[in-house]
Design a protein around this motif. Sequence first.
Motif, mmCIF file in Angstrom:
data_model
loop_
_atom_site.group_PDB
_atom_site.id
_atom_site.type_symbol
_atom_site.label_atom_id
_atom_site.label_comp_id
_atom_site.label_asym_id
_atom_site.label_seq_id
_atom_site.Cartn_x
_atom_site.Cartn_y
_atom_site.Cartn_z
ATOM 1 N N SER A 151 26.548 56.688 24.743
ATOM 2 C CA SER A 151 26.855 55.419 24.332
ATOM 3 C C SER A 151 27.684 54.838 25.608
ATOM 4 C CB SER A 151 27.632 55.101 23.090
ATOM 5 O OG SER A 151 28.786 55.798 23.125
ATOM 6 N N LEU A 152 27.300 53.402 25.806
ATOM 7 C CA LEU A 152 28.341 52.777 26.723
ATOM 8 C C LEU A 152 28.635 51.469 26.119
ATOM 9 C CD1 LEU A 152 27.859 52.492 30.521
ATOM 10 C CD2 LEU A 152 27.180 50.336 29.056
ATOM 11 N N MET A 153 30.038 51.063 26.242
ATOM 12 C CA MET A 153 30.428 49.748 25.840
ATOM 13 C C MET A 153 29.804 48.793 26.818
ATOM 14 S SD MET A 153 34.297 48.486 25.120
ATOM 15 C CE MET A 153 34.675 49.590 23.903
ATOM 16 N N PHE A 154 29.043 47.693 26.370
ATOM 17 C CA PHE A 154 28.302 46.871 27.409
ATOM 18 C C PHE A 154 28.780 45.702 26.712
ATOM 19 C CE2 PHE A 154 24.121 46.406 29.747
ATOM 20 C CZ PHE A 154 24.732 45.889 30.658
ATOM 21 N N MET A 155 29.606 44.686 27.532
ATOM 22 C CA MET A 155 30.072 43.506 27.011
ATOM 23 C C MET A 155 29.040 42.470 27.688
ATOM 24 S SD MET A 155 32.511 44.119 25.397
ATOM 25 C CE MET A 155 33.130 42.723 24.890
ATOM 26 N N VAL A 156 28.374 41.723 26.963
ATOM 27 C CA VAL A 156 27.188 40.702 27.313
ATOM 28 C C VAL A 156 27.438 39.426 26.945
ATOM 29 C CG1 VAL A 156 25.671 42.721 27.525
ATOM 30 C CG2 VAL A 156 25.734 41.323 25.390
ATOM 31 N N SER A 157 26.954 38.356 27.916
ATOM 32 C CA SER A 157 26.867 37.107 27.392
ATOM 33 C C SER A 157 25.770 36.385 28.282
ATOM 34 C CB SER A 157 28.277 36.328 27.731
ATOM 35 O OG SER A 157 28.473 36.235 29.086
ATOM 36 N N ASP A 158 25.529 35.108 28.200
ATOM 37 C CA ASP A 158 24.721 34.554 28.981
ATOM 38 C C ASP A 158 24.732 34.438 30.466
ATOM 39 O OD1 ASP A 158 23.216 33.821 26.680
ATOM 40 O OD2 ASP A 158 23.886 31.707 26.494
ATOM 41 N N ALA A 159 26.202 34.685 30.684
ATOM 42 C CA ALA A 159 26.515 34.520 32.246
ATOM 43 C C ALA A 159 27.020 35.688 32.827
ATOM 44 C CB ALA A 159 27.744 33.470 32.225
ATOM 45 N N LEU A 160 27.083 36.644 31.890
ATOM 46 C CA LEU A 160 27.972 37.903 32.270
ATOM 47 C C LEU A 160 27.708 39.283 31.554
ATOM 48 C CD1 LEU A 160 30.096 39.225 34.564
ATOM 49 C CD2 LEU A 160 31.740 38.391 33.017
ATOM 50 N N ARG A 161 27.348 40.446 32.295
ATOM 51 C CA ARG A 161 27.187 41.691 31.600
ATOM 52 C C ARG A 161 28.312 42.544 32.357
ATOM 53 N NH1 ARG A 161 22.038 40.318 32.853
ATOM 54 N NH2 ARG A 161 20.831 39.179 31.054
ATOM 55 N N VAL A 162 29.208 43.262 31.451
ATOM 56 C CA VAL A 162 30.065 44.038 31.844
ATOM 57 C C VAL A 162 30.207 45.642 31.106
ATOM 58 C CG1 VAL A 162 32.549 44.633 32.229
ATOM 59 C CG2 VAL A 162 31.590 42.358 32.857
ATOM 60 N N GLY A 163 29.673 46.704 32.147
ATOM 61 C CA GLY A 163 29.888 47.968 31.388
ATOM 62 C C GLY A 163 30.900 48.647 31.887
ATOM 63 N N LEU A 164 31.351 50.005 31.231
ATOM 64 C CA LEU A 164 32.588 50.473 31.655
ATOM 65 C C LEU A 164 32.500 52.023 31.730
ATOM 66 C CD1 LEU A 164 34.890 49.105 28.674
ATOM 67 C CD2 LEU A 164 34.651 48.141 30.794
ATOM 68 N N LEU A 165 32.907 52.431 32.854
ATOM 69 C CA LEU A 165 32.786 54.068 33.128
ATOM 70 C C LEU A 165 33.842 54.678 31.939
ATOM 71 C CD1 LEU A 165 33.193 54.215 37.131
ATOM 72 C CD2 LEU A 165 31.032 54.441 35.633
ATOM 73 N N THR A 166 34.687 54.160 31.875
ATOM 74 C CA THR A 166 35.774 54.799 30.937
ATOM 75 C C THR A 166 36.096 53.446 29.848
ATOM 76 O OG1 THR A 166 37.965 54.251 32.222
ATOM 77 C CG2 THR A 166 36.733 56.445 32.552
ATOM 78 N N ASP A 167 36.354 53.689 28.563
ATOM 79 C CA ASP A 167 36.596 52.696 27.700
ATOM 80 C C ASP A 167 37.889 52.838 27.055
ATOM 81 O OD1 ASP A 167 35.597 54.694 25.538
ATOM 82 O OD2 ASP A 167 33.510 53.980 25.925
ATOM 83 N N HIS A 168 37.948 53.502 25.821
ATOM 84 C CA HIS A 168 39.117 53.552 25.187
ATOM 85 C C HIS A 168 39.926 54.917 25.901
ATOM 86 C CE1 HIS A 168 37.142 50.830 22.274
ATOM 87 N NE2 HIS A 168 38.120 50.131 22.704
ATOM 88 N N VAL A 169 40.200 55.007 26.886
ATOM 89 C CA VAL A 169 40.966 56.160 27.446
ATOM 90 C C VAL A 169 42.182 55.658 28.079
ATOM 91 C CG1 VAL A 169 40.926 57.841 29.468
ATOM 92 C CG2 VAL A 169 38.864 57.321 28.150
ATOM 93 N N PRO A 170 43.326 56.151 28.072
ATOM 94 C CA PRO A 170 44.606 55.488 28.158
ATOM 95 C C PRO A 170 44.558 55.409 30.035
ATOM 96 C CG PRO A 170 45.077 57.773 26.991
ATOM 97 C CD PRO A 170 43.605 57.338 27.256
ATOM 98 N N LEU A 171 45.182 54.540 30.555
ATOM 99 C CA LEU A 171 45.091 54.100 31.944
ATOM 100 C C LEU A 171 45.502 55.341 32.848
ATOM 101 C CD1 LEU A 171 44.448 52.041 34.148
ATOM 102 C CD2 LEU A 171 46.738 51.116 33.979
ATOM 103 N N LYS A 172 46.505 56.004 32.450
ATOM 104 C CA LYS A 172 46.966 57.134 33.012
ATOM 105 C C LYS A 172 45.885 58.168 33.309
ATOM 106 C CE LYS A 172 49.401 59.374 29.512
ATOM 107 N NZ LYS A 172 48.552 60.702 29.227
ATOM 108 N N ASP A 173 45.078 58.144 32.377
ATOM 109 C CA ASP A 173 43.883 59.260 32.577
ATOM 110 C C ASP A 173 42.556 58.860 33.231
ATOM 111 O OD1 ASP A 173 45.710 61.092 31.215
ATOM 112 O OD2 ASP A 173 44.951 60.401 29.033
ATOM 113 N N ALA A 174 42.410 57.493 33.398
ATOM 114 C CA ALA A 174 41.130 56.940 33.646
ATOM 115 C C ALA A 174 40.648 57.632 34.727
ATOM 116 C CB ALA A 174 41.451 55.351 33.711
ATOM 117 N N SER A 175 41.463 57.528 35.981
ATOM 118 C CA SER A 175 40.960 58.246 37.056
ATOM 119 C C SER A 175 40.330 59.384 37.186
ATOM 120 C CB SER A 175 41.814 57.820 38.347
ATOM 121 O OG SER A 175 42.947 58.591 38.194
#
Length: 346
Positions: A151-175
């Motif tokens: 799965s991939l969290m994909f935020m979509v609207s008429d003007a914009l679509r944004v997917g995430l490499l990491t979603d519900h991950v603490p910022l300190k662990d993202a990289s």
Amino acid sequence: MKQKESVIVGISVGDLNGIGPEIIIKAYEDPRSLELSTPVIFASGKTMQFFKNHFKSKINFFNIDTLDKIAIGKVNVVNVWNEAVNIDFGKNDKTIGEYAIKSLVAATNALKEGSIDVLVTAPINKQNIQSDTFNFPGHTDYLAKALNGKSLMFMVSDALRVGLLTDHVPLKDASSTITESLIKEKIATVMKSLKQDFGIRKPKVAILAINPHAGDNGVIGNEDDTVLKPALEKIKSDGSLVYGPYSADSFFGSNTYKNFDAIIASYHDQGLIPFKTIAFGQGVNYTAGLEKVRTSPDHGTAYEIAGKGIADESSMKQAIYTAIQIFKQREEYNHYSKNPLKKTSR
């Protein structure tokens, strides 16, 4: 190709102490909303009647005990439970969290079995749903396991679509979570979704950098140079139109995002803050990468306004509409994939 006339939309009610039931009722209060789809709300007749009375709604529910009784053109409520539920608007309640999961599990099973065509999920509280039997950060991770997908969290609207490499991950662990294999997997998921779910034949995708200013040649971190850029070069070699990494601070303000069919952010807030700033209320959270279609509104339980009758149902309506559109687009895509000679030039 003949498409299904009435798409069966399964709806999980989310947190009953939040605004979920209110925005579901408002989304289907106008009988014209039943022209495109037939809703099936996973809750109970008693519970939904409570909300109807509380919000003084004129909606008519059709109560059923089994999914083979779904009535096309009516607002169906399937009884997942029968007992009365104590609703306390705005309260974070563990018991209410259990009902949210009962609804979600029943709706997901119906989706897997094909009793419903798509799933739209009302907002949950990620804290009160946790238990020994349900230990997921949210809908996306649960559905990935339940439906055996990437799965991939994909935020979509008429003007914009944004997917995430990491979603519900603490910022300190993202990289440290971002690896070459993860980058390839997420980009492949976005590319496939843009083609089969949104009808874009040759999608262009931008990737946002992990560090400020893409690391400034190692001055502000080296992950962009050592992980992200090499992975993107390999992906580009097969002809994919992937660009970046772009420095995130000016990417949206300069309107650069308008040049792409989708943007992939490296971590949650990097993507969702601009998305919700630009598209809040009209945006939809879509779970890409699954064989089944699931969407949800782009907001949470909104405890602070729950029960007051002032919740805006726009994002719920858009989530329902988007699920229907993706379902029909997939039907068309799959049909022409199997019958390439019939493919049009659109």
